[in-house]
Scaffold this motif. Structure first.
Motif, mmCIF file in Angstrom:
data_model
loop_
_atom_site.group_PDB
_atom_site.id
_atom_site.type_symbol
_atom_site.label_atom_id
_atom_site.label_comp_id
_atom_site.label_asym_id
_atom_site.label_seq_id
_atom_site.Cartn_x
_atom_site.Cartn_y
_atom_site.Cartn_z
ATOM 1 N N MET A 31 0.833 -1.207 0.000
ATOM 2 C CA MET A 31 0.000 0.000 0.000
ATOM 3 C C MET A 31 0.867 1.256 0.000
ATOM 4 S SD MET A 31 -2.934 -1.256 -0.226
ATOM 5 C CE MET A 31 -2.128 -2.684 -0.904
ATOM 6 N N ASP A 32 1.993 1.201 0.710
ATOM 7 C CA ASP A 32 2.897 2.355 0.745
ATOM 8 C C ASP A 32 3.483 2.644 -0.635
ATOM 9 O OD1 ASP A 32 2.413 2.697 3.445
ATOM 10 O OD2 ASP A 32 4.304 1.761 4.091
ATOM 11 N N VAL A 33 3.706 1.598 -1.426
ATOM 12 C CA VAL A 33 4.227 1.780 -2.780
ATOM 13 C C VAL A 33 3.131 2.340 -3.692
ATOM 14 C CG1 VAL A 33 5.146 0.568 -4.799
ATOM 15 C CG2 VAL A 33 5.984 -0.005 -2.524
ATOM 16 N N TYR A 34 1.905 1.887 -3.515
ATOM 17 C CA TYR A 34 0.785 2.356 -4.335
ATOM 18 C C TYR A 34 0.399 3.806 -4.046
ATOM 19 C CZ TYR A 34 -0.826 -1.915 -6.660
ATOM 20 O OH TYR A 34 -0.952 -3.002 -7.484
ATOM 21 N N ARG A 35 0.501 4.201 -2.789
ATOM 22 C CA ARG A 35 -0.042 5.495 -2.338
ATOM 23 C C ARG A 35 0.348 6.689 -3.215
ATOM 24 N NH1 ARG A 35 0.793 4.828 2.679
ATOM 25 N NH2 ARG A 35 -1.248 3.919 3.014
ATOM 26 N N PRO A 36 1.633 6.925 -3.496
ATOM 27 C CA PRO A 36 1.952 8.117 -4.296
ATOM 28 C C PRO A 36 1.400 8.043 -5.724
ATOM 29 C CG PRO A 36 3.955 6.886 -3.749
ATOM 30 C CD PRO A 36 2.827 6.251 -3.016
ATOM 31 N N LEU A 37 1.356 6.857 -6.289
ATOM 32 C CA LEU A 37 0.822 6.709 -7.639
ATOM 33 C C LEU A 37 -0.680 6.974 -7.665
ATOM 34 C CD1 LEU A 37 2.759 3.474 -8.628
ATOM 35 C CD2 LEU A 37 3.297 5.820 -9.297
ATOM 36 N N LEU A 38 -1.374 6.479 -6.650
ATOM 37 C CA LEU A 38 -2.826 6.665 -6.588
ATOM 38 C C LEU A 38 -3.189 8.088 -6.174
ATOM 39 C CD1 LEU A 38 -3.981 3.247 -5.115
ATOM 40 C CD2 LEU A 38 -3.828 3.969 -7.509
ATOM 41 N N ASP A 39 -2.334 8.725 -5.388
ATOM 42 C CA ASP A 39 -2.565 10.131 -5.036
ATOM 43 C C ASP A 39 -2.639 10.987 -6.299
ATOM 44 O OD1 ASP A 39 -2.670 9.622 -2.321
ATOM 45 O OD2 ASP A 39 -0.643 10.377 -1.897
ATOM 46 N N GLU A 40 -1.791 10.676 -7.275
ATOM 47 C CA GLU A 40 -1.804 11.414 -8.546
ATOM 48 C C GLU A 40 -3.132 11.243 -9.279
ATOM 49 O OE1 GLU A 40 1.529 10.463 -11.056
ATOM 50 O OE2 GLU A 40 2.944 10.652 -9.393
ATOM 51 N N LEU A 41 -3.795 10.095 -9.064
ATOM 52 C CA LEU A 41 -5.084 9.825 -9.705
ATOM 53 C C LEU A 41 -6.256 10.330 -8.866
ATOM 54 C CD1 LEU A 41 -4.449 6.130 -10.840
ATOM 55 C CD2 LEU A 41 -4.229 8.212 -12.224
ATOM 56 N N GLY A 42 -5.981 10.733 -7.631
ATOM 57 C CA GLY A 42 -7.037 11.184 -6.732
ATOM 58 C C GLY A 42 -7.833 10.032 -6.153
ATOM 59 N N LEU A 43 -7.196 8.857 -6.028
ATOM 60 C CA LEU A 43 -7.881 7.663 -5.529
ATOM 61 C C LEU A 43 -7.170 7.084 -4.319
ATOM 62 C CD1 LEU A 43 -8.447 5.693 -8.870
ATOM 63 C CD2 LEU A 43 -10.164 7.012 -7.605
ATOM 64 N N THR A 44 -7.959 6.483 -3.442
ATOM 65 C CA THR A 44 -7.400 5.640 -2.390
ATOM 66 C C THR A 44 -7.255 4.235 -2.979
ATOM 67 O OG1 THR A 44 -9.563 4.956 -1.569
ATOM 68 C CG2 THR A 44 -8.589 6.965 -0.592
ATOM 69 N N TYR A 45 -6.553 3.364 -2.277
ATOM 70 C CA TYR A 45 -6.388 2.003 -2.789
ATOM 71 C C TYR A 45 -7.730 1.276 -2.933
ATOM 72 C CZ TYR A 45 -4.659 -2.661 -3.633
ATOM 73 O OH TYR A 45 -4.432 -3.895 -4.190
ATOM 74 N N PRO A 46 -8.616 1.319 -1.940
ATOM 75 C CA PRO A 46 -9.922 0.656 -2.127
ATOM 76 C C PRO A 46 -10.724 1.244 -3.296
ATOM 77 C CG PRO A 46 -9.553 1.084 0.196
ATOM 78 C CD PRO A 46 -8.466 1.799 -0.557
ATOM 79 N N GLN A 47 -10.649 2.559 -3.488
ATOM 80 C CA GLN A 47 -11.333 3.166 -4.635
ATOM 81 C C GLN A 47 -10.714 2.671 -5.946
ATOM 82 O OE1 GLN A 47 -10.722 7.294 -3.689
ATOM 83 N NE2 GLN A 47 -12.694 7.478 -2.627
ATOM 84 N N TYR A 48 -9.405 2.539 -5.967
ATOM 85 C CA TYR A 48 -8.701 2.025 -7.143
ATOM 86 C C TYR A 48 -9.183 0.609 -7.467
ATOM 87 C CZ TYR A 48 -4.704 0.230 -9.867
ATOM 88 O OH TYR A 48 -3.896 -0.363 -10.817
ATOM 89 N N LEU A 49 -9.353 -0.210 -6.447
ATOM 90 C CA LEU A 49 -9.831 -1.576 -6.678
ATOM 91 C C LEU A 49 -11.227 -1.578 -7.295
ATOM 92 C CD1 LEU A 49 -8.653 -3.409 -3.425
ATOM 93 C CD2 LEU A 49 -7.561 -3.390 -5.692
ATOM 94 N N VAL A 50 -12.105 -0.719 -6.809
ATOM 95 C CA VAL A 50 -13.452 -0.607 -7.393
ATOM 96 C C VAL A 50 -13.346 -0.200 -8.857
ATOM 97 C CG1 VAL A 50 -15.618 0.702 -7.361
ATOM 98 C CG2 VAL A 50 -14.637 -0.139 -5.211
ATOM 99 N N MET A 51 -12.495 0.767 -9.129
ATOM 100 C CA MET A 51 -12.330 1.222 -10.512
ATOM 101 C C MET A 51 -11.753 0.110 -11.377
ATOM 102 S SD MET A 51 -13.663 4.193 -10.545
ATOM 103 C CE MET A 51 -13.191 4.792 -12.169
ATOM 104 N N MET A 52 -10.824 -0.655 -10.857
ATOM 105 C CA MET A 52 -10.265 -1.788 -11.613
ATOM 106 C C MET A 52 -11.366 -2.767 -12.002
ATOM 107 S SD MET A 52 -6.921 -1.582 -12.131
ATOM 108 C CE MET A 52 -6.484 -3.278 -12.441
ATOM 109 N N VAL A 53 -12.261 -3.064 -11.057
ATOM 110 C CA VAL A 53 -13.377 -3.970 -11.346
ATOM 111 C C VAL A 53 -14.236 -3.398 -12.465
ATOM 112 C CG1 VAL A 53 -15.532 -4.935 -10.417
ATOM 113 C CG2 VAL A 53 -13.423 -5.047 -9.061
ATOM 114 N N LEU A 54 -14.538 -2.114 -12.379
ATOM 115 C CA LEU A 54 -15.392 -1.494 -13.398
ATOM 116 C C LEU A 54 -14.688 -1.367 -14.745
ATOM 117 C CD1 LEU A 54 -17.162 1.155 -11.176
ATOM 118 C CD2 LEU A 54 -18.137 -0.948 -12.123
#
Length: 152
Positions: A31-54
């Motif tokens: 999660m620590d590795v994902y955080r800066p990348l997802l911050d650029e997208l404006g997403l938290t990790y759980p939100q990213y997972l939902v988006m991946m599913v969609l």
């Protein structure tokens, strides 16, 4: 490996011997590795997972998303509300059964996929393992998850 007799007595078992702690630590590190990348997208990790599913399925019911991600509705509903609030998803009751809420991507949600498509490659570079090791680890984790899920 923990000796079964030691484990049964609770002796000589340290936190570093516990598989559950190793999984927890690995999850936090990932999660620590994902955080800066997802911050650029404006997403938290759980939100990213939902988006991946969609991005994979285009439209899913709330129940289907929960099953795929192993999340209960109490956890999932606030995530979906936030994603709807920032304009990435839409929620709509199914005409054939109004008890079912379908989640779909908006144009903004679809557009975000282009930016997010770089994340898996950026993350995989940080794992520090070869592709065959990655596939083996993924297979073992899926097997463990399946076994624990079916026996709980």
């Amino acid at each position: 490996m923990i000796d079964r007799e030691d484990a049964a007595r609770g002796s000589n078992v340290t936190i570093s011997d516990m598989l559950c702690f190793a999984l927890y630590s690995a999850s936090r590190a990932a999660m620590d590795v994902y955080r800066p990348l997802l911050d650029e997208l404006g997403l938290t990790y759980p939100q990213y997972l939902v988006m991946m599913v969609l991005w994979e399925h285009e439209t899913c019911s709330v129940k289907e998303i929960g099953q795929i991600l192993h999340l209960d509705s109490g956890t999932l509903s606030p995530l979906l509300k936030r994603l709807e609030g920032i304009g990435f998803i839409s929620r709509q009751r199914r005409a054939s059964d109004e008890r079912v809420v379908d989640i779909g991507l908006t144009e903004s949600g679809r557009a975000l996929q282009t930016q997010a498509s770089k994340v898996p490659e950026q993350i995989s570079c940080q794992y520090g393992i070869e592709f065959d090791e990655y596939r083996e680890l993924l297979s073992r984790l899926k097997k463990l998850t399946n076994h624990l899920s079916t026996n709980s």
